[in-house]
Design an enzyme around this catalytic site. Sequence first.
Site, short mmCIF file in Angstrom:
data_model
loop_
_atom_site.label_atom_id
_atom_site.label_comp_id
_atom_site.label_asym_id
_atom_site.label_seq_id
_atom_site.Cartn_x
_atom_site.Cartn_y
_atom_site.Cartn_z
N GLU A 1 0.83 -1.20 0.00
CA GLU A 1 0.00 0.00 0.00
C GLU A 1 0.87 1.26 0.00
O GLU A 1 1.69 1.45 0.91
CB GLU A 1 -0.92 -0.02 1.23
CG GLU A 1 -1.88 -1.20 1.22
CD GLU A 1 -2.53 -1.45 2.56
OE1 GLU A 1 -2.46 -0.56 3.44
OE2 GLU A 1 -3.11 -2.53 2.75
N GLU B 1 -4.75 -6.70 2.52
CA GLU B 1 -3.59 -7.45 3.01
C GLU B 1 -3.61 -8.90 2.58
O GLU B 1 -2.57 -9.48 2.24
CB GLU B 1 -3.49 -7.34 4.53
CG GLU B 1 -3.02 -5.98 5.04
CD GLU B 1 -4.08 -4.90 4.98
OE1 GLU B 1 -3.73 -3.71 5.06
OE2 GLU B 1 -5.27 -5.28 4.85
N GLN C 1 1.55 -2.01 5.77
CA GLN C 1 1.81 -0.63 6.19
C GLN C 1 2.11 -0.50 7.68
O GLN C 1 2.99 0.26 8.09
CB GLN C 1 0.63 0.25 5.81
CG GLN C 1 0.95 1.72 5.76
CD GLN C 1 -0.15 2.50 5.08
OE1 GLN C 1 -1.18 2.79 5.69
NE2 GLN C 1 0.05 2.84 3.81
N PHE C 2 1.40 -1.22 8.52
CA PHE C 2 1.68 -1.35 9.95
C PHE C 2 1.46 -2.81 10.32
O PHE C 2 0.57 -3.48 9.77
CB PHE C 2 0.76 -0.46 10.80
CG PHE C 2 1.07 1.00 10.74
CD1 PHE C 2 1.91 1.60 11.69
CD2 PHE C 2 0.54 1.80 9.74
CE1 PHE C 2 2.20 2.95 11.63
CE2 PHE C 2 0.82 3.15 9.67
CZ PHE C 2 1.66 3.72 10.62
N ALA C 3 2.24 -3.30 11.28
CA ALA C 3 2.06 -4.69 11.72
C ALA C 3 0.63 -4.93 12.21
O ALA C 3 0.11 -6.05 12.09
CB ALA C 3 3.06 -5.02 12.83
N ASP C 4 -0.01 -3.91 12.72
CA ASP C 4 -1.39 -4.01 13.20
C ASP C 4 -2.37 -4.38 12.09
O ASP C 4 -3.48 -4.84 12.36
CB ASP C 4 -1.83 -2.67 13.80
CG ASP C 4 -0.79 -2.06 14.71
OD1 ASP C 4 0.31 -1.74 14.21
OD2 ASP C 4 -1.06 -1.88 15.91
N TYR C 5 -1.97 -4.16 10.84
CA TYR C 5 -2.86 -4.41 9.70
C TYR C 5 -2.69 -5.80 9.09
O TYR C 5 -3.36 -6.13 8.11
CB TYR C 5 -2.61 -3.38 8.59
CG TYR C 5 -2.81 -1.95 8.97
CD1 TYR C 5 -3.44 -1.57 10.15
CD2 TYR C 5 -2.36 -0.93 8.12
CE1 TYR C 5 -3.62 -0.24 10.49
CE2 TYR C 5 -2.54 0.41 8.45
CZ TYR C 5 -3.16 0.75 9.64
OH TYR C 5 -3.33 2.06 9.96
N PRO D 1 -5.75 -9.49 8.45
CA PRO D 1 -6.51 -10.02 7.31
C PRO D 1 -5.69 -10.94 6.41
O PRO D 1 -6.26 -11.75 5.67
CB PRO D 1 -6.95 -8.76 6.56
CG PRO D 1 -6.99 -7.69 7.59
CD PRO D 1 -5.82 -8.01 8.50
N HIS E 1 -1.80 1.14 15.85
CA HIS E 1 -0.54 1.44 15.16
C HIS E 1 0.67 1.16 16.07
O HIS E 1 1.73 1.73 15.85
CB HIS E 1 -0.49 2.90 14.71
CG HIS E 1 -1.55 3.28 13.73
ND1 HIS E 1 -2.82 3.60 14.11
CD2 HIS E 1 -1.52 3.36 12.37
CE1 HIS E 1 -3.54 3.89 13.04
NE2 HIS E 1 -2.78 3.75 11.97
#
Length: 337
Positions: free
Chosen positions: A29, A60, A82-86, A89, A129
Amino acid sequence: MAHMTMIEALRDAHDVAMANDDRVVVYGEDVGYFGGVFRVTAGLQKKYGKSRCFDAPINEAGIVGTAIGMAAYGLRPVIEIQFADYVYPGMDQIVSEAARLRHRSAGDFTCPIVIRMPTGGGIFGGQTHSQSPEAFFTHSSGLKTVVPSNPRDAKGLLLAAIADPDPVIFLEPKRLYNGPFDGHHDRPVTSWKKHPLGDVPEGNEIVPLGKARVTREGKDVTVLAYGTMVYVAEAAAEETGIDAEIIDLRTLLPIDLDAITTSVEKTGRCVIVHEATKTSGFGAELSALVQENCFYSLEAPIIRVAGWDTPYPHAQEWDYFPGPVRVGAALKTVMEG
């Protein structure tokens, strides 16, 4: 040698790998034209074209799934979440497909992909984040998991990950992107430009996976840490005056068990530090390994210092974040044991 931030070192690793191997493709992304939210991939699309560095939809599962297909056909995708939190999925693709492709195909196919993602807190990112999900990946057989703590290692480990024939989870502590951080959030930021580990070798110099590094030698207690916690542990040792030996694990899987056991057998004590929540965190695995392999050398119980078992708080970030005061208290406690 060149002075670099971790962002610049990671970008240089991409550049070297893409120049040396046409099979390396980079996407995610905002990764192409924009250069990534942290600018790690800035300039790569302009240099290598839109077929080698490009943007992906906000999907993702699709980003990981297409990378697996590319890898099966002989490419070497380096993708950014983009962030490990994402990443959640995409977990089914990572755990059920990428991690098992070599085994389920009896070695007919491999999955040489690298999944990069910024991890950890310390940036006022709140619960979406700031997460540290490394234990999810170390629990999945077939994956390798890397957490660099400085620009020199970041470049060398990323080059090793790209060259590896199997999937590698590459977790980048975002608080370390521009400089080391010892947990003292009220002090001026230090730049990598003034730190010796900001000196990064030019070219394709690899740091092998599975090799830890002793960042501080000592005889009283072993501290096992990775990422940002390496600098927090160093600050705690200096501030308490305890002669701690600090090991930067660098790679969580494969783990450098020899480095761990050699140190603990020397010191007889062990403190484990990580940002992630304590329960079922990677520190529990480290504690078990130390207990199983160094039982007769231990002079005191192993202590873990970690994030609280709560979602990452925004307003109470510095209560949650394991800082030098909490680590220093653990060092004092283990020395009294």
